[in-house]
Design an enzyme around this catalytic site. Structure first.
Site, PDB file in Angstrom:
ATOM      1  N   HIS A  54       0.850  -1.200   0.000  1.00  0.00           N
ATOM      2  CA  HIS A  54       0.000   0.000   0.000  1.00  0.00           C
ATOM      3  C   HIS A  54       0.882   1.244   0.000  1.00  0.00           C
ATOM      4  O   HIS A  54       2.105   1.152   0.098  1.00  0.00           O
ATOM      5  CB  HIS A  54      -0.987  -0.006   1.167  1.00  0.00           C
ATOM      6  CG  HIS A  54      -0.376   0.060   2.529  1.00  0.00           C
ATOM      7  ND1 HIS A  54       0.363  -0.974   3.065  1.00  0.00           N
ATOM      8  CD2 HIS A  54      -0.403   1.032   3.490  1.00  0.00           C
ATOM      9  CE1 HIS A  54       0.764  -0.650   4.284  1.00  0.00           C
ATOM     10  NE2 HIS A  54       0.321   0.565   4.557  1.00  0.00           N
ATOM     11  N   HIS A  56       1.477   3.998   1.889  1.00  0.00           N
ATOM     12  CA  HIS A  56       2.005   4.799   2.994  1.00  0.00           C
ATOM     13  C   HIS A  56       3.533   4.923   2.932  1.00  0.00           C
ATOM     14  O   HIS A  56       4.232   3.974   2.568  1.00  0.00           O
ATOM     15  CB  HIS A  56       1.564   4.212   4.332  1.00  0.00           C
ATOM     16  CG  HIS A  56       0.107   4.427   4.599  1.00  0.00           C
ATOM     17  ND1 HIS A  56      -0.641   3.606   5.429  1.00  0.00           N
ATOM     18  CD2 HIS A  56      -0.762   5.365   4.135  1.00  0.00           C
ATOM     19  CE1 HIS A  56      -1.883   4.031   5.467  1.00  0.00           C
ATOM     20  NE2 HIS A  56      -1.981   5.099   4.691  1.00  0.00           N
ATOM     21  N   ASP A  58       5.988   4.864   4.991  1.00  0.00           N
ATOM     22  CA  ASP A  58       6.864   3.927   5.703  1.00  0.00           C
ATOM     23  C   ASP A  58       6.945   2.577   4.988  1.00  0.00           C
ATOM     24  O   ASP A  58       7.715   1.698   5.396  1.00  0.00           O
ATOM     25  CB  ASP A  58       6.425   3.745   7.162  1.00  0.00           C
ATOM     26  CG  ASP A  58       5.017   3.213   7.318  1.00  0.00           C
ATOM     27  OD1 ASP A  58       4.138   3.591   6.513  1.00  0.00           O
ATOM     28  OD2 ASP A  58       4.776   2.413   8.244  1.00  0.00           O
ATOM     29  N   HIS A  59       6.192   2.427   3.896  1.00  0.00           N
ATOM     30  CA  HIS A  59       6.251   1.219   3.069  1.00  0.00           C
ATOM     31  C   HIS A  59       6.840   1.487   1.683  1.00  0.00           C
ATOM     32  O   HIS A  59       7.239   0.553   0.998  1.00  0.00           O
ATOM     33  CB  HIS A  59       4.845   0.618   2.923  1.00  0.00           C
ATOM     34  CG  HIS A  59       4.264   0.175   4.225  1.00  0.00           C
ATOM     35  ND1 HIS A  59       4.148  -1.148   4.574  1.00  0.00           N
ATOM     36  CD2 HIS A  59       3.791   0.885   5.287  1.00  0.00           C
ATOM     37  CE1 HIS A  59       3.617  -1.245   5.795  1.00  0.00           C
ATOM     38  NE2 HIS A  59       3.393  -0.020   6.234  1.00  0.00           N
ATOM     39  N   HIS A 110      -7.521  -1.001   5.612  1.00  0.00           N
ATOM     40  CA  HIS A 110      -6.504  -0.066   6.109  1.00  0.00           C
ATOM     41  C   HIS A 110      -6.368   1.076   5.110  1.00  0.00           C
ATOM     42  O   HIS A 110      -6.374   2.252   5.486  1.00  0.00           O
ATOM     43  CB  HIS A 110      -5.182  -0.810   6.299  1.00  0.00           C
ATOM     44  CG  HIS A 110      -4.052   0.070   6.760  1.00  0.00           C
ATOM     45  ND1 HIS A 110      -4.069   0.729   7.975  1.00  0.00           N
ATOM     46  CD2 HIS A 110      -2.857   0.378   6.176  1.00  0.00           C
ATOM     47  CE1 HIS A 110      -2.946   1.419   8.110  1.00  0.00           C
ATOM     48  NE2 HIS A 110      -2.204   1.232   7.031  1.00  0.00           N
ATOM     49  N   ASP A 129      -0.337  -3.977   6.307  1.00  0.00           N
ATOM     50  CA  ASP A 129      -0.954  -3.479   7.537  1.00  0.00           C
ATOM     51  C   ASP A 129      -2.416  -3.885   7.675  1.00  0.00           C
ATOM     52  O   ASP A 129      -3.147  -3.284   8.463  1.00  0.00           O
ATOM     53  CB  ASP A 129      -0.864  -1.947   7.585  1.00  0.00           C
ATOM     54  CG  ASP A 129       0.543  -1.439   7.837  1.00  0.00           C
ATOM     55  OD1 ASP A 129       1.459  -2.272   8.009  1.00  0.00           O
ATOM     56  OD2 ASP A 129       0.729  -0.209   7.853  1.00  0.00           O
ATOM     57  N   HIS A 167       4.660  -4.605  10.937  1.00  0.00           N
ATOM     58  CA  HIS A 167       4.928  -3.841  12.154  1.00  0.00           C
ATOM     59  C   HIS A 167       5.061  -4.771  13.342  1.00  0.00           C
ATOM     60  O   HIS A 167       4.364  -5.788  13.435  1.00  0.00           O
ATOM     61  CB  HIS A 167       3.805  -2.836  12.433  1.00  0.00           C
ATOM     62  CG  HIS A 167       3.803  -1.653  11.512  1.00  0.00           C
ATOM     63  ND1 HIS A 167       4.672  -0.594  11.662  1.00  0.00           N
ATOM     64  CD2 HIS A 167       3.052  -1.375  10.422  1.00  0.00           C
ATOM     65  CE1 HIS A 167       4.448   0.299  10.702  1.00  0.00           C
ATOM     66  NE2 HIS A 167       3.463  -0.161   9.934  1.00  0.00           N
TER      67      HIS A 167
END
Length: 255
Positions: A54, A56, A58-59, A110, A129, A167
């Site tokens: 996805h 975001h 941090d990915h 999410h 996530d 995570h």
């Protein structure tokens, strides 16, 4: 040659999953390029492909640096991610030699377009996530209806499936699970196990889906004790399934 699967720690609680066969590597959700580059150099590996679940940061944040000197296939969802050059749809089969054939699963909730990658031959699920150990992702663009359906879909995979989420939230999720089902011995057992792992600096992942069914409240929305706890929080009797998942997610958001 066997396939090695490793979680590379990044930021404060992220994992960048790395698959290695021979001298070839594949990474999933590389939020931090430096972590990936250091591992590749240390192990003398060639990066062959990147998978994204996805959008975001941090990915996806490591993509520009990883691609600056490489021409690589980057597979990901239909979420407008600039450096994804292969947009995937639900049900596609992704044959990535030498790693194997991945099944693409649309698992929104999410985010709207979140996908997962399932590698049946190795019993591996890269679920980003959407599903965590003892928990699930927050609603950051998707709906509770989507999230519940996605969790039910993932729950339909074999018990032996190894959950590779992104995570290290396991201990905090288990605290919530214990509030939902204080009498569930599987929660205490998993908590003791994870505390020992984390004290040694080891990850709590991957974990089998069969084990997750025993203590993850978001996979237990049909269980009487979970329905009762969610109903008490909601202040009204709830049906199994979606109504219970909705109440659990709202409870976890304020927990």
């Amino acid at each position: 040659m066997s396939l090695t699967t490793l979680p590379l720690p990044a930021f404060t609680d992220n994992y960048i999953w790395c698959l290695v066969r021979g001298d070839q590597a594949l990474v999933v959700d590389p939020g931090d390029a430096a972590v990936v580059e250091a591992f590749l150099q240390e192990q003398q590996l060639t990066l062959a492909a990147i998978l994204i679940t996805h959008h975001h940061p941090d990915h996806t944040g490591g993509l520009p640096a990883l691609l600056a000197r490489r021409n690589l296939p980057v597979y990901g969802p239909d979420e407008g991610i600039a450096l994804v050059n292969h947009v995937l749809a639900d049900g596609e089969q992704l044959d990535l030699a030498p790693f194997g054939r991945f099944e693409v699963m649309l698992i929104p909730g999410h985010t709207q377009g979140h996908i997962g990658f399932y590698l049946p031959a190795e019993e591996l699920l890269f679920c980003g996530d959407t599903l965590f150990s003892a928990g699930c992702g927050r609603l950051l663009g998707g709906s509770i209806e989507q999230l519940h359906a996605s969790l039910q879909r993932l729950a339909g995979l074999p018990d032996s499936t190894r959950v590779c989420c992104t995570h290290e939230y396991t201990l905090s999720n288990l605290r919530f699970a214990a509030a939902v089902e204080p009498g569930n011995p599987a929660i205490a057992e998993r908590t003791a196990e994870v505390q020992a792992l984390r004290s040694r600096g080891e990850p709590s992942l991957p974990v089998s889906l069969g084990r997750e069914r025993r203590y993850n409240p978001f996979l237990r929305s049909q269980e009487a004790a979970v329905i009762q706890a969610a109903s008490a929080q909601a202040g009204q009797p709830l049906a199994a399934g979606l109504p219970t998942t909705r109440a659990l997610r709202a409870w976890k958001d304020r927990f």
